[in-house]
Enzyme design. Structure first.
Site, short mmCIF file in Angstrom:
data_model
loop_
_atom_site.label_atom_id
_atom_site.label_comp_id
_atom_site.label_asym_id
_atom_site.label_seq_id
_atom_site.Cartn_x
_atom_site.Cartn_y
_atom_site.Cartn_z
N CYS A 173 -60.75 -27.34 37.89
CA CYS A 173 -59.59 -27.78 38.69
C CYS A 173 -59.35 -26.89 39.91
CB CYS A 173 -58.35 -27.81 37.81
SG CYS A 173 -58.53 -28.96 36.45
N ASN A 206 -53.07 -35.15 35.58
CA ASN A 206 -53.92 -34.08 36.13
C ASN A 206 -55.22 -34.70 36.64
OD1 ASN A 206 -55.69 -31.94 36.48
ND2 ASN A 206 -55.04 -30.85 34.64
N HIS A 247 -51.81 -27.29 42.10
CA HIS A 247 -52.59 -28.15 41.21
C HIS A 247 -51.61 -28.80 40.23
CE1 HIS A 247 -55.29 -29.63 38.28
NE2 HIS A 247 -55.13 -28.65 37.42
O1 UT7 Z 1 -56.34 -28.18 34.34
C1 UT7 Z 1 -56.26 -28.03 32.93
C2 UT7 Z 1 -54.95 -27.53 32.66
N1 UT7 Z 1 -54.45 -27.77 31.30
C3 UT7 Z 1 -53.15 -27.59 31.10
O2 UT7 Z 1 -52.41 -27.29 32.00
C4 UT7 Z 1 -52.62 -27.70 29.69
C5 UT7 Z 1 -51.48 -26.79 29.47
N2 UT7 Z 1 -50.87 -27.02 28.14
C6 UT7 Z 1 -49.96 -27.99 27.97
O3 UT7 Z 1 -49.57 -28.67 28.92
C7 UT7 Z 1 -49.41 -28.17 26.57
O4 UT7 Z 1 -50.02 -27.24 25.70
C8 UT7 Z 1 -49.63 -29.60 26.03
C9 UT7 Z 1 -48.69 -30.55 26.72
C10 UT7 Z 1 -51.05 -30.03 26.18
C11 UT7 Z 1 -49.29 -29.63 24.53
O5 UT7 Z 1 -47.95 -29.16 24.30
P1 UT7 Z 1 -47.67 -28.12 23.13
O6 UT7 Z 1 -46.22 -27.88 23.13
O7 UT7 Z 1 -48.58 -26.95 23.34
O8 UT7 Z 1 -48.04 -28.96 21.86
P2 UT7 Z 1 -49.08 -28.68 20.69
O9 UT7 Z 1 -50.45 -29.11 21.09
O10 UT7 Z 1 -48.93 -27.30 20.16
O11 UT7 Z 1 -48.52 -29.65 19.62
C12 UT7 Z 1 -47.20 -29.51 19.04
C13 UT7 Z 1 -46.98 -30.66 18.09
C14 UT7 Z 1 -48.10 -30.79 17.07
O12 UT7 Z 1 -47.52 -31.24 15.87
P3 UT7 Z 1 -47.33 -30.21 14.64
O13 UT7 Z 1 -48.71 -29.71 14.33
O14 UT7 Z 1 -46.43 -29.14 15.18
O15 UT7 Z 1 -46.73 -31.07 13.60
C15 UT7 Z 1 -48.97 -31.89 17.63
O16 UT7 Z 1 -49.67 -32.60 16.63
O17 UT7 Z 1 -46.93 -31.89 18.80
C16 UT7 Z 1 -47.92 -32.78 18.29
N3 UT7 Z 1 -48.51 -33.56 19.39
C17 UT7 Z 1 -48.01 -34.73 19.79
N4 UT7 Z 1 -46.99 -35.48 19.35
C18 UT7 Z 1 -46.75 -36.65 19.99
C19 UT7 Z 1 -49.55 -33.23 20.19
N5 UT7 Z 1 -49.76 -34.18 21.11
C20 UT7 Z 1 -48.83 -35.13 20.87
C21 UT7 Z 1 -48.52 -36.35 21.50
N6 UT7 Z 1 -47.49 -37.08 21.03
N7 UT7 Z 1 -49.23 -36.83 22.54
#
Ligand code: UT7
Length: 337
Positions: free
Chosen positions: A118, A289, A259
């Site tokens: 990116c 993104n 970005h």
């Molecule tokens: O250029 C590349 C750049 N990449 C980025 O900038 C990514 C940066 N990171 C992020 O934006 C965040 O980490 C995300 C938005 C991708 C994820 O958010 P998070 O708060 O880190 O969520 P997580 O992956 O830790 O998941 C938390 C919970 C989980 O459930 P449990 O295990 O706590 O029960 C996931 O299973 O949310 C759940 N989850 C969802 N629930 C509903 C994960 N994705 C989803 C979803 N819908 N789409």
């Protein structure tokens, strides 16, 4: 810079987006999720993906043509093409060579792809700056066409909510009036944390030997939490360093064009710079993104929508797989997009 360093002019910027819109609610057909979950964590409501006869090559070509038209420079005066896509639509022929062909450039000018995920656009700008500065090439087309939908794991709800397809392009040339449009530019990498975002090439070993490694899925695998932490701790500080290198003060720079990875990451940079919302360009809500294409898309669309007035300055910043990151304080002249 040395005394003989030739300054660079940003001459034209263009972008192109696919027609097909995938809304957050559409993703419910793939897995359990909600618009509310996605929007509150990322700022994304929808993204675009290529479909049918439309390809990311078409998007790259469209963005390139727009940037070239805005630059007022003839296509045959381009003497180098750099594609900086994070996810080019194909490995070979490279997107840069494909653009040379599709733009009808008959001269055998060099054309190559570089990969910095990116951060690609900022990396390519630094490479172009070196070429132009040293007098090796005069006019360079930088293009990024990111076909993220191709390598997104559409069964993984924590990554597939984030990405979209799109293309951006920039024409840069030796500045005729001695004014450098790059006030500062810095790029960095840290391979020791590279496991945060991985895409292993699909494929296999020679059938005559034992398989050495696990076969890659060719899909994006990301530790979202770690990437988030990395971005909010590294990028805002880095942006300040780039501003300080430029000799300007944050308050004197007109826009932040970051970005588009996550609205909360954008806000972490905004808060550090104490910028009001009108100085910060964000379109992540509509496109997600789009990797290396996201900065030129945000810039050119921002101008189109009247959010950015040209004859101004901006801080561009990016980060992504590698991990790589970069920032540039640039002058945005009238007429570039
Ligand atoms: O250029 C590349 C750049 N990449 C980025 O900038 C990514 C940066 N990171 C992020 O934006 C965040 O980490 C995300 C938005 C991708 C994820 O958010 P998070 O708060 O880190 O969520 P997580 O992956 O830790 O998941 C938390 C919970 C989980 O459930 P449990 O295990 O706590 O029960 C996931 O299973 O949310 C759940 N989850 C969802 N629930 C509903 C994960 N994705 C989803 C979803 N819908 N789409």
């Amino acid at each position: 810079m040395g005394n003989n360093f030739i300054p660079l002019r940003i001459a034209g910027v263009g972008y192109s987006l696919p027609k097909t819109v995938i809304k957050n609610d559409d993703l419910k057909k793939l897995y359990e999720t909600s618009d509310e979950w996605i929007y509150t964590r990322t700022g994304i409501k929808e993204r675009r993906v290529v479909s049918g006869n439309e390809t990311a090559i078409d998007l790259g070509l469209d963005a390139s043509k727009k940037a070239i038209a805005k630059s007022g420079i003839g296509v045959d005066d381009i003497d180098c093409i750099i594609s900086a896509s994070s996810v080019p639509p194909q490995l070979y022929p490279t997107l840069a060579c494909t653009m040379q062909n599709k733009l009808g450039i008959k001269n055998t000018i060099p054309a190559f792809d570089l990969t910095a995920a990116c951060t690609g656009l900022i990396y390519a700008l630094q490479v172009a700056r070196g070429f132009i500065g040293a007098g090796i090439y005069k006019t360079i087309l930088i293009v990024a066409s990111d076909n993220n939908s191709k390598i997104t794991d559409w069964t993984d709800r924590s990554t597939s909510i984030l990405f979209g397809d799109g293309a951006g392009a920039m024409v840069v040339t030796a500045s005729e009036d001695g004014v450098d449009d790059i006030l500062s530019l810095k790029i960095s990498a840290n391979g020791s944390i590279g496991q945060m975002i991985q895409t292993n090439m699909p494929g296999q070993c020679c059938p005559l030997v034992e398989q050495a490694d696990e076969v890659g899925s060719g899909k994006i695998i990301m530790d979202g939490k770690e990437v988030y932490k990395f971005a909010v701790t590294t990028v805002p500080k880095y942006v300040e360093e780039c501003i300080s290198m430029s000799g300007m003060k944050a308050e004197d720079i007109d826009y932040l064009i970051p970005h588009q990875a996550n609205q909360r990451i954008i806000e972490s940079i905004q808060n550090r710079l104490k910028y009001s919302d009108d100085k910060v360009i964000s379109n992540i809500k509509y496109y997600g993104n789009t990797s290396a294409a996201s900065i030129p898309i945000a810039l050119a669309e921002g101008v189109e929508q009247g959010k950015i007035k040209l004859g101004s300055t901006a801080i561009l910043c990016g980060f992504g797989a590698g991990m790589t990151w970069g920032g540039a304080v640039v002058r945005l002249r009238e007429g570039i997009c």
